[in-house]
Structure formats: C-alpha cells, structure tokens
Design a protein around this motif. Structure first.
Motif, PDB file in Angstrom:
ATOM      1  N   LEU A  85       0.823  -1.208   0.000  1.00 45.11           N
ATOM      2  CA  LEU A  85       0.000   0.000   0.000  1.00 45.11           C
ATOM      3  C   LEU A  85       0.860   1.262   0.000  1.00 45.11           C
ATOM      4  O   LEU A  85       0.590   2.203  -0.746  1.00 45.11           O
ATOM      5  CB  LEU A  85      -0.936  -0.006   1.214  1.00 45.11           C
ATOM      6  CG  LEU A  85      -2.039   1.043   1.219  1.00 45.11           C
ATOM      7  CD1 LEU A  85      -3.082   0.737   0.148  1.00 45.11           C
ATOM      8  CD2 LEU A  85      -2.700   1.117   2.579  1.00 45.11           C
ATOM      9  N   ASP A  86       1.900   1.284   0.811  1.00 46.71           N
ATOM     10  CA  ASP A  86       2.736   2.479   0.927  1.00 46.71           C
ATOM     11  C   ASP A  86       3.479   2.775  -0.379  1.00 46.71           C
ATOM     12  O   ASP A  86       3.556   3.937  -0.801  1.00 46.71           O
ATOM     13  CB  ASP A  86       3.714   2.331   2.093  1.00 46.71           C
ATOM     14  CG  ASP A  86       2.997   2.199   3.431  1.00 46.71           C
ATOM     15  OD1 ASP A  86       1.932   2.834   3.610  1.00 46.71           O
ATOM     16  OD2 ASP A  86       3.492   1.451   4.296  1.00 46.71           O
ATOM     17  N   THR A  88       2.574   1.885  -3.404  1.00 49.16           N
ATOM     18  CA  THR A  88       1.582   2.310  -4.395  1.00 49.16           C
ATOM     19  C   THR A  88       1.187   3.757  -4.157  1.00 49.16           C
ATOM     20  O   THR A  88       1.111   4.554  -5.100  1.00 49.16           O
ATOM     21  CB  THR A  88       0.344   1.390  -4.353  1.00 49.16           C
ATOM     22  OG1 THR A  88       0.759   0.051  -4.592  1.00 49.16           O
ATOM     23  CG2 THR A  88      -0.688   1.812  -5.384  1.00 49.16           C
ATOM     24  N   GLU A  89       0.964   4.121  -2.903  1.00 47.12           N
ATOM     25  CA  GLU A  89       0.602   5.508  -2.604  1.00 47.12           C
ATOM     26  C   GLU A  89       1.727   6.458  -3.004  1.00 47.12           C
ATOM     27  O   GLU A  89       1.465   7.548  -3.528  1.00 47.12           O
ATOM     28  CB  GLU A  89       0.261   5.675  -1.122  1.00 47.12           C
ATOM     29  CG  GLU A  89      -0.213   7.078  -0.810  1.00 47.12           C
ATOM     30  CD  GLU A  89      -0.722   7.249   0.614  1.00 47.12           C
ATOM     31  OE1 GLU A  89      -1.445   8.237   0.859  1.00 47.12           O
ATOM     32  OE2 GLU A  89      -0.398   6.404   1.481  1.00 47.12           O
ATOM     33  N   HIS A 102      -7.623   7.902   4.562  1.00 47.46           N
ATOM     34  CA  HIS A 102      -6.823   6.755   4.966  1.00 47.46           C
ATOM     35  C   HIS A 102      -7.519   6.050   6.125  1.00 47.46           C
ATOM     36  O   HIS A 102      -8.017   6.698   7.044  1.00 47.46           O
ATOM     37  CB  HIS A 102      -5.431   7.211   5.409  1.00 47.46           C
ATOM     38  CG  HIS A 102      -4.636   7.801   4.284  1.00 47.46           C
ATOM     39  ND1 HIS A 102      -4.870   9.067   3.797  1.00 47.46           N
ATOM     40  CD2 HIS A 102      -3.632   7.288   3.549  1.00 47.46           C
ATOM     41  CE1 HIS A 102      -4.038   9.306   2.814  1.00 47.46           C
ATOM     42  NE2 HIS A 102      -3.262   8.245   2.641  1.00 47.46           N
ATOM     43  N   ASP A 104      -7.605   2.121   8.529  1.00 47.25           N
ATOM     44  CA  ASP A 104      -7.019   0.823   8.863  1.00 47.25           C
ATOM     45  C   ASP A 104      -8.039   0.078   9.708  1.00 47.25           C
ATOM     46  O   ASP A 104      -8.150   0.310  10.904  1.00 47.25           O
ATOM     47  CB  ASP A 104      -5.711   1.008   9.626  1.00 47.25           C
ATOM     48  CG  ASP A 104      -4.992  -0.307   9.881  1.00 47.25           C
ATOM     49  OD1 ASP A 104      -5.514  -1.375   9.483  1.00 47.25           O
ATOM     50  OD2 ASP A 104      -3.909  -0.263  10.479  1.00 47.25           O
ATOM     51  N   ARG A 109      -5.841  -2.188   5.308  1.00 53.41           N
ATOM     52  CA  ARG A 109      -5.560  -0.749   5.235  1.00 53.41           C
ATOM     53  C   ARG A 109      -5.958  -0.240   3.859  1.00 53.41           C
ATOM     54  O   ARG A 109      -5.903  -0.972   2.876  1.00 53.41           O
ATOM     55  CB  ARG A 109      -4.062  -0.497   5.443  1.00 53.41           C
ATOM     56  CG  ARG A 109      -3.568  -0.778   6.830  1.00 53.41           C
ATOM     57  CD  ARG A 109      -2.048  -0.602   6.955  1.00 53.41           C
ATOM     58  NE  ARG A 109      -1.583   0.659   6.416  1.00 53.41           N
ATOM     59  CZ  ARG A 109      -0.509   0.784   5.618  1.00 53.41           C
ATOM     60  NH1 ARG A 109       0.201  -0.269   5.260  1.00 53.41           N
ATOM     61  NH2 ARG A 109      -0.153   1.971   5.177  1.00 53.41           N
ATOM     62  N   ARG A 110      -6.297   1.061   3.790  1.00 55.32           N
ATOM     63  CA  ARG A 110      -6.758   1.615   2.522  1.00 55.32           C
ATOM     64  C   ARG A 110      -6.592   3.122   2.465  1.00 55.32           C
ATOM     65  O   ARG A 110      -6.448   3.775   3.490  1.00 55.32           O
ATOM     66  CB  ARG A 110      -8.217   1.258   2.289  1.00 55.32           C
ATOM     67  CG  ARG A 110      -9.153   1.914   3.299  1.00 55.32           C
ATOM     68  CD  ARG A 110     -10.480   1.203   3.437  1.00 55.32           C
ATOM     69  NE  ARG A 110     -10.293  -0.083   4.057  1.00 55.32           N
ATOM     70  CZ  ARG A 110     -10.737  -1.234   3.547  1.00 55.32           C
ATOM     71  NH1 ARG A 110     -11.435  -1.255   2.448  1.00 55.32           N
ATOM     72  NH2 ARG A 110     -10.513  -2.370   4.152  1.00 55.32           N
ATOM     73  N   VAL A 123      -7.750   2.140  -2.838  1.00 51.37           N
ATOM     74  CA  VAL A 123      -6.618   1.222  -2.905  1.00 51.37           C
ATOM     75  C   VAL A 123      -6.498   0.571  -1.543  1.00 51.37           C
ATOM     76  O   VAL A 123      -6.416   1.249  -0.516  1.00 51.37           O
ATOM     77  CB  VAL A 123      -5.314   1.967  -3.284  1.00 51.37           C
ATOM     78  CG1 VAL A 123      -4.167   0.971  -3.434  1.00 51.37           C
ATOM     79  CG2 VAL A 123      -5.512   2.778  -4.567  1.00 51.37           C
ATOM     80  N   VAL A 124      -6.490  -0.768  -1.517  1.00 54.65           N
ATOM     81  CA  VAL A 124      -6.507  -1.499  -0.265  1.00 54.65           C
ATOM     82  C   VAL A 124      -5.448  -2.596  -0.278  1.00 54.65           C
ATOM     83  O   VAL A 124      -5.120  -3.133  -1.339  1.00 54.65           O
ATOM     84  CB  VAL A 124      -7.928  -2.099   0.000  1.00 54.65           C
ATOM     85  CG1 VAL A 124      -8.311  -3.084  -1.071  1.00 54.65           C
ATOM     86  CG2 VAL A 124      -8.030  -2.716   1.374  1.00 54.65           C
ATOM     87  N   SER A 125      -4.910  -2.886   0.888  1.00 54.74           N
ATOM     88  CA  SER A 125      -3.976  -3.990   1.043  1.00 54.74           C
ATOM     89  C   SER A 125      -4.453  -4.873   2.184  1.00 54.74           C
ATOM     90  O   SER A 125      -4.772  -4.378   3.255  1.00 54.74           O
ATOM     91  CB  SER A 125      -2.567  -3.482   1.350  1.00 54.74           C
ATOM     92  OG  SER A 125      -1.698  -4.580   1.564  1.00 54.74           O
TER      93      SER A 125
END
Length: 127
Positions: A85-86, A88-89, A102, A104, A109-110, A123-125
């Motif tokens: 996620l980090d 990608t962000e 943001h 969690d 997390r998203r 966007v989510v992980s």
C-alpha cells in the motif's frame, strides 16, 4: 463449475492513452489491447491476465455529475487490491495526486484518490 467473477468495467476518460499509462505505472498492470471501439471511439484494456478496466473516449467527453453517489447508475469508486500500500501511494503522490480518507480496519488498510478524470479509486492492502 467455476464461480462467476468480474472480468472488466468500462468507463469514459478524457485521454485513454494517458490513463492507461497511469494505471500501468501505479498498479503494475499492462495494456492488454487498444484500438478503435464502438461509435468510432478509442479504447484501452488495462489490467492483468484475468481482469481489466476498459477505458474509452469518443472525441471530447462531456463532464459527468459532480456526485456519483447521488446519481443512479453512478460510478462511486473502483477498488484495487495491492500488496504494498505504501509503495503504491508513493507512486500516485509522485504524480501530484492527493490521497485521502486513509483507514485501517478489518480486513485491511486503505486510502482513496481521484485521478485526472475525477474517477475515485480505493486502494486497499490485505497484507
């Protein structure tokens, strides 16, 4: 018997080539196909080997509604699952795009952002 799955979604953008390049960069996808499409438009299919987004333009598209959540049939957001996620962000922010909302909570997390077409992405992980 195989369970049903979502193969693709199709939406209109201002510049399909630019949007395809962004999606490739942000999510590690690839352009599966591009070419002429319905009504003389241009379409790109961008994703992985099992699913994709079809991004389309016909001349100069008209601006959509300000609030898709208040429009029947409106596209509210597109959810994308990523491993990191980090990272990608960071890619998205490097292109000058602001991320927001943001969170969690279970199951992951998203964050959210809007691209140059005002399309909202979640966007989510789950990692």
């Amino acid at each position: 018997m195989t369970a049903a799955f979502l193969e693709h979604v199709n939406f209109t953008v201002a510049d399909p080539a630019k949007t395809a390049q962004n999606l490739d960069n942000w999510f590690g996808w690839h352009t599966r196909w591009h070419g002429e499409a319905i009504h003389g438009g241009l379409s790109y299919h961008v994703g992985n080997d099992t699913s994709y987004v079809a991004i389309y333009a016909l001349g100069t598209p008209k601006d959509g509604q300000d609030n898709s959540y208040a429009t029947i049939g409106g596209l509210n957001h597109i959810g994308i699952v990523v491993d990191d996620l980090d990272a990608t962000e960071a890619k998205i922010k490097a292109d000058g795009i602001e991320t927001f909302n943001h969170a969690d909570y279970e199951p992951g997390r998203r964050f959210y952002f809007r691209d140059e077409n005002n399309i909202e992405f979640e966007v989510v992980s789950y990692a």
